[in-house]
Design an enzyme around this catalytic site. Structure first.
Site, PDB file in Angstrom:
ATOM      1  N   ASP A  86     -14.099 -13.352  45.556  1.00 30.29           N
ATOM      2  CA  ASP A  86     -13.817 -11.983  45.110  1.00 30.29           C
ATOM      3  C   ASP A  86     -15.168 -11.320  44.855  1.00 30.29           C
ATOM      4  O   ASP A  86     -15.830 -11.599  43.858  1.00 30.29           O
ATOM      5  CB  ASP A  86     -12.965 -12.051  43.840  1.00 30.29           C
ATOM      6  CG  ASP A  86     -12.808 -10.687  43.171  1.00 30.29           C
ATOM      7  OD1 ASP A  86     -13.470  -9.728  43.598  1.00 30.29           O
ATOM      8  OD2 ASP A  86     -12.030 -10.599  42.207  1.00 30.29           O
ATOM      9  N   LYS A 115     -16.138   0.529  44.363  1.00 27.27           N
ATOM     10  CA  LYS A 115     -17.074  -0.063  43.405  1.00 27.27           C
ATOM     11  C   LYS A 115     -18.487  -0.122  43.980  1.00 27.27           C
ATOM     12  O   LYS A 115     -19.396  -0.670  43.374  1.00 27.27           O
ATOM     13  CB  LYS A 115     -16.601  -1.454  42.998  1.00 27.27           C
ATOM     14  CG  LYS A 115     -15.283  -1.406  42.210  1.00 27.27           C
ATOM     15  CD  LYS A 115     -14.886  -2.742  41.698  1.00 27.27           C
ATOM     16  CE  LYS A 115     -13.435  -2.796  41.288  1.00 27.27           C
ATOM     17  NZ  LYS A 115     -13.182  -2.219  39.960  1.00 27.27           N
ATOM     18  N   HIS A 151     -10.494 -11.998  37.626  1.00 25.32           N
ATOM     19  CA  HIS A 151      -9.676 -10.779  37.528  1.00 25.32           C
ATOM     20  C   HIS A 151      -8.250 -11.168  37.921  1.00 25.32           C
ATOM     21  O   HIS A 151      -8.052 -12.067  38.746  1.00 25.32           O
ATOM     22  CB  HIS A 151     -10.246  -9.765  38.520  1.00 25.32           C
ATOM     23  CG  HIS A 151      -9.678  -8.389  38.427  1.00 25.32           C
ATOM     24  ND1 HIS A 151      -8.468  -8.051  38.985  1.00 25.32           N
ATOM     25  CD2 HIS A 151     -10.161  -7.263  37.856  1.00 25.32           C
ATOM     26  CE1 HIS A 151      -8.237  -6.765  38.769  1.00 25.32           C
ATOM     27  NE2 HIS A 151      -9.241  -6.262  38.085  1.00 25.32           N
ATOM     28  N   GLN A 202     -17.381  -7.061  42.346  1.00 23.06           N
ATOM     29  CA  GLN A 202     -18.465  -6.620  41.458  1.00 23.06           C
ATOM     30  C   GLN A 202     -19.847  -6.950  42.003  1.00 23.06           C
ATOM     31  O   GLN A 202     -20.845  -6.723  41.316  1.00 23.06           O
ATOM     32  CB  GLN A 202     -18.298  -7.255  40.072  1.00 23.06           C
ATOM     33  CG  GLN A 202     -17.061  -6.803  39.336  1.00 23.06           C
ATOM     34  CD  GLN A 202     -17.074  -5.312  39.020  1.00 23.06           C
ATOM     35  OE1 GLN A 202     -18.131  -4.691  38.921  1.00 23.06           O
ATOM     36  NE2 GLN A 202     -15.903  -4.725  38.876  1.00 23.06           N
TER      37      GLN A 202
END
Ligand code: PMP
Length: 401
Positions: A194, A220, A117, A197
């Site tokens: 990261d 999220k 991302h 997700q």
């Protein structure tokens, strides 16, 4: 049968007109998160860590208990290792601002991947430019998996930081963090993960992973927007200077010089998002209380069903076919721009995301302008998939006509 988790999410129940398949962008919120935020403002609202009154004590206790809840969810050694941030983006920027200067110099390298991302690329570009280092990126294979031979080739003693996603938001690929972290450690590089997700779909154990930093966003994982966290290994955070400065992060301020607060407050300048932290803890409590393993099985089933269903649609290609994926399904259709497909799906009550998904280098590598992306959560089911597939088929006929 509808998954019973659906009933926990008022928006999903009340907006039955929409098949919400944009969970990688943000998830809906369960009733108990909505209640936790409302109750905080109704019953406990006060500023934290400061005032000599009971309400402030209550707010502070709830705020710090929330930190403990989050620390336990990711198996941090101590709550001191959990720094509140606005989300993943701010967490990665914190590391790039406060850790990078300790290790980066002329000739050094930061290694990211083409799957990342933008928020795990741009902060490193700036840090590299500032300290004379070079940014390199591991290639992605056509399947959407990282090219591990390329990773090994690009990893060297000059690599000071490896910044890698746990799960790709664009394709769903789950990266082999165990191998990546072991290889990075062998050259002495720090590893920044990261986790935006991953948190809603997988168990994350930062000690078992052995990463140095792990960034994630509340919104999220069923919590409000504007709150997230950075996990950092205590000795790393201790060694780092503050980044944002002002109130809350100090111990003693004199005009001549200032000493800083202990961890984690050193990194939390200004009044924090108290309600957000409490909402995030409520989301973690929710994940702790449900049968998370059953939810994972359910999400995998929805992903497999959606994959098999879309494979039947003529002129449609699935982008990202890694064997280990989170519940994300990207695709393109012959002769149709993803935005046009997305608009036609929206007209039929199917909410997906279209475009580059903040992963332009990945789209460049794959040679496409973008994809249509359906991303699933525990409240989605095969009915949602059937609605999407019917809408995709109809869009196909309309775009050809
Ligand atoms: N990384 C990944 C993999 C993401 O999916 C996202 C959100 N799309 C981010 C980082 C940025 O998260 P946030 O906008 O919540 O800071």
């Amino acid at each position: 049968m509808k998954p019973h988790w659906r009933d926990d999410f008022p928006l999903i129940v009340e907006r039955g007109d929409v098949a919400y398949l944009d969970n990688a962008a943000t998830t809906q919120k369960p009733q108990r998160v909505l209640e936790a935020v409302r109750d905080y403002y109704r019953c406990t609202n006060a500023n934290v860590h400061r005032a000599a009154h009971r309400l402030s004590d209550d707010a502070t206790r709830a705020f710090e208990a929330a930190r403990q809840t989050v620390a336990q969810r990711i198996n941090a050694r101590t709550a001191k290792e959990v720094v509140w941030t606005r989300g993943t983006t701010e967490a990665i920027n914190l590391v790039a601002a406060a850790y990078a200067p300790l290790v980066l110099g002329e000739g050094d390298e930061v290694l990211v991947t083409e799957l990342e991302h933008h928020s795990n690329i741009v902060p490193w570009q700036l840090a590299c430019a500032r300290y004379g280092a070079t940014l390199r990126a591991v290639s992605v294979l056509p399947s959407g998996e990282l090219d591990m031979a390329d990773f090994q080739a690009k990893l060297r003693e000059h690599t000071k930081i490896v910044a890698v996603g746990h799960v790709s938001n664009a394709l769903g690929t789950v990266n082999d963090l165990e191998t990546i972290i072991a290889l990075a450690k062998a050259v002495g590089a720090a590893v920044v993960v990261d986790g935006a997700q991953a948190m809603a779909h997988f168990d994350v154990d930062v000690q078992a992973l052995g990463c140095d930093f792990y960034a994630f966003s509340g919104h999220k994982m069923y919590a409000p927007t504007g709150i997230g966290a950075l996990y950092g290994r205590e000795e790393m955070l201790q060694a780092m200077p503050p980044w944002q400065t002002g109130g809350e992060m100090i111990e003693r301020v004199r005009i001549e010089a200032t000493t800083y607060a202990a961890l984690p407050f050193k990194f939390e300048a200004g009044t924090p998002n108290i309600a957000g932290a409490i909402g995030l803890a409520a989301a973690v409590d929710y994940l702790n209380d449900i049968d998370f393993a059953a939810a994972q099985v359910h999400e995998a089933d929805v992903l497999a069903y959606a994959t098999a269903s879309l494979q039947q649609v003529e002129g449609l290609s699935i982008v990202g076919t890694a064997p280990h994926k989170g519940p994300v399904l990207s695709f393109v259709m012959d002769d149709a721009h993803p935005h046009d497909v997305g608009t036609l799906l929206d007209q039929q009550g199917v909410a997906v995301r279209t475009g580059h998904h903040c992963a332009m280098p990945l789209m460049d590598r794959l040679g496409i302008p973008g994809t249509v992306r359906a991303s699933f959560s525990l409240y989605n089911d095969r009915d949602d998939v059937n609605r999407m597939v019917a809408a995709v088929r109809k869009a196909g006929t309309m775009l050809v006509a």
